[in-house]
Motif scaffolding. Structure first.
Motif, short mmCIF file in Angstrom:
data_model
loop_
_atom_site.label_atom_id
_atom_site.label_comp_id
_atom_site.label_asym_id
_atom_site.label_seq_id
_atom_site.Cartn_x
_atom_site.Cartn_y
_atom_site.Cartn_z
N UNK A 73 32.56 -5.27 -6.41
CA UNK A 73 32.02 -4.01 -5.91
C UNK A 73 32.51 -3.74 -4.49
N UNK A 74 33.21 -2.62 -4.30
CA UNK A 74 33.65 -2.17 -2.98
C UNK A 74 32.72 -1.04 -2.54
N UNK A 75 31.86 -1.33 -1.56
CA UNK A 75 30.85 -0.35 -1.16
C UNK A 75 31.47 0.78 -0.33
N UNK A 76 30.64 1.74 0.00
CA UNK A 76 31.11 2.90 0.75
C UNK A 76 31.00 2.72 2.24
N UNK A 77 31.13 3.83 2.93
CA UNK A 77 31.15 3.82 4.39
C UNK A 77 29.73 3.75 4.95
N UNK A 78 29.63 3.38 6.22
CA UNK A 78 28.34 3.35 6.92
C UNK A 78 27.33 2.44 6.25
N UNK A 79 27.81 1.40 5.58
CA UNK A 79 26.90 0.41 4.96
C UNK A 79 27.53 -0.96 5.07
N UNK A 80 26.72 -1.98 4.91
CA UNK A 80 27.24 -3.34 4.83
C UNK A 80 26.44 -4.09 3.77
N UNK A 81 26.84 -5.32 3.49
CA UNK A 81 26.22 -6.05 2.38
C UNK A 81 24.77 -6.44 2.66
N UNK A 82 24.34 -6.40 3.92
CA UNK A 82 22.93 -6.62 4.20
C UNK A 82 22.08 -5.52 3.59
N UNK A 83 22.55 -4.29 3.69
CA UNK A 83 21.84 -3.16 3.11
C UNK A 83 22.01 -3.10 1.60
#
Length: 379
Positions: A73-83
């Motif tokens: 999973x490649x997440x989007x912008x303005x987020x990190x894996x903590x969220x």
């Protein structure tokens, strides 16, 4: 000139949460790395991975003992894996898959600075970790790219001929096309997904909201049209850039897709079209809001519904933007970490078994891919 233009494009594209939403510590009894502010789970590994660009990125691997497939999973912008931690965990359970999510260079506790080329090195390193550390085979991997994350996802997908499948969630045609409706690809553009999608040989599922005022739904529709091996897309009527996971169709359609690709031969000839079709059922009509409904199925590359093109460039209403702005400004990072109950504009929507995940998605806003605007999270 070229270097300056590319640098400017990169600055528009990347907004790492500042400060990061998490820290990493070592659990003394077990010696395992853990993410701060979340309840430790034995089925979640926190790993650090070195990239060929010299950066060290942080990744989560969520294990599901009954899984046969693994999602990267490649997440989007303005987020990190903590969220994204709880969302990754819940998706693993609900979809019956292993799942690895990772932070790009410069995001979260990953070192370096974000750039297009660094994100390519990041996803490559995460994929190699799946192979070398967890023994995952290429033919058992599904790449999932959300918005900006569709860039590294499609870059890697073009280089994996035996990949099982690809999911594109609110994807972009390219970085420049998010800001301007250009018809040709310029050399200084970033994430040229429009040119890469025809090179992907595995089944492609596209999910996009019809009221997305950050990345217009025409991006998702054109990528779907250009896909060689199309799977029934999901155009969520009324969905915007932040809330697609709150729709019950989202989980149902993903489950259906994963069930279908699980049945594909593991060593299928990548040049041949997928042999399976999705099953007809009443839910297809609700999922296919653009009019393709029961007709959109596994395809050899021939577009069956050309009439959809006429909807791609429709005007965006100003009310959408104001609604989206209110939605973003109301979210608080402090609420993200608390996990407490929140007010929901979607409380009257029946989410069935997806309620818990819907609450988690709402808590982080999941407006985590905003190519043109700074993050709305509050420190």
């Amino acid at each position: 000139m070229g270097s300056a233009t590319s640098s400017m494009a990169a600055k528009f594209a990347f907004f790492p949460p500042d400060p990061p939403s998490y820290n990493i510590h070592v659990d003394e009894p077990t010696g395992k790395m853990r993410i701060s502010d979340v309840h430790p789970r034995e089925d979640v590994d926190v790993v650090k991975i070195n990239t060929k660009k010299g950066n060290e990125i942080v990744a989560l691997f969520v294990k599901n003992p009954s899984a046969s497939l693994t999602v990267l999973y490649s997440h989007g912008n303005a987020a990190d894996i903590g969220q994204m931690y709880h969302i990754f965990s819940e998706l693993s359970v609900h979809l019956g898959v292993n799942l690895m999510g990772y932070d790009y260079s410069g995001y979260g506790q990953s070192s370096g600075k974000p750039s297009e080329q660094d994100t390519y090195a990041d996803i490559e390193a995460a994929y190699k970790c799946l192979e070398e550390t967890y023994g995952v085979k290429e033919e058992d991997v599904i790449l999932y790219g959300q918005s900006v994350g569709s860039g590294p996802t499609l870059e890697l997908a073009t280089r994996l001929p035996h990949l099982r499948a690809v999911v594109l969630h609110s994807p972009i045609l390219s970085g420049l096309r998010v800001m301007y409706p250009v018809k040709k690809t310029f050399w200084f553009d970033i994430y040229k997904n429009i040119d890469k999608i025809p090179l992907v040989n595995c089944p492609v599922l596209v999910i996009h909201g019809t009221e997305d005022d950050v990345v217009d739904v025409s991006h998702g529709k054109q990528l779907w049209e250009l896909s060689k091996d199309k799977y029934e897309p999901l155009w969520l009527k009324g969905g915007n850039h932040c809330n697609l996971e709150l729709y019950p169709e989202y989980l149902r359609h993903l489950r259906k897709f994963i069930s279908a690709v699980e049945k594909l031969p593991r060593h299928r000839n990548p040049t041949e079209p997928s042999p399976l079709k999705t099953n007809d059922n009443k839910d297809d009509k609700a999922r296919s809001s653009s009019g393709q409904r029961d007709k959109a199925r596994w395809s050899t590359g021939q577009l069956r519904e050309k009439s959809r093109r006429s909807t791609d460039n429709r005007e965006k209403s100003s009310s959408r933007s104001s609604t989206y702005s209110r939605e973003k400004s109301s979210r608080k990072l402090s609420e993200d970490r608390s996990g407490k109950a929140r007010n929901s504009t979607d409380s009257d929507r029946a989410r069935n078994s997806f309620d818990r995940l819907g609450d988690m998605v709402r808590s982080v806003g999941l407006c985590n891919v905003d190519c043109m605007k700074p993050a709305a999270f509050e420190a």
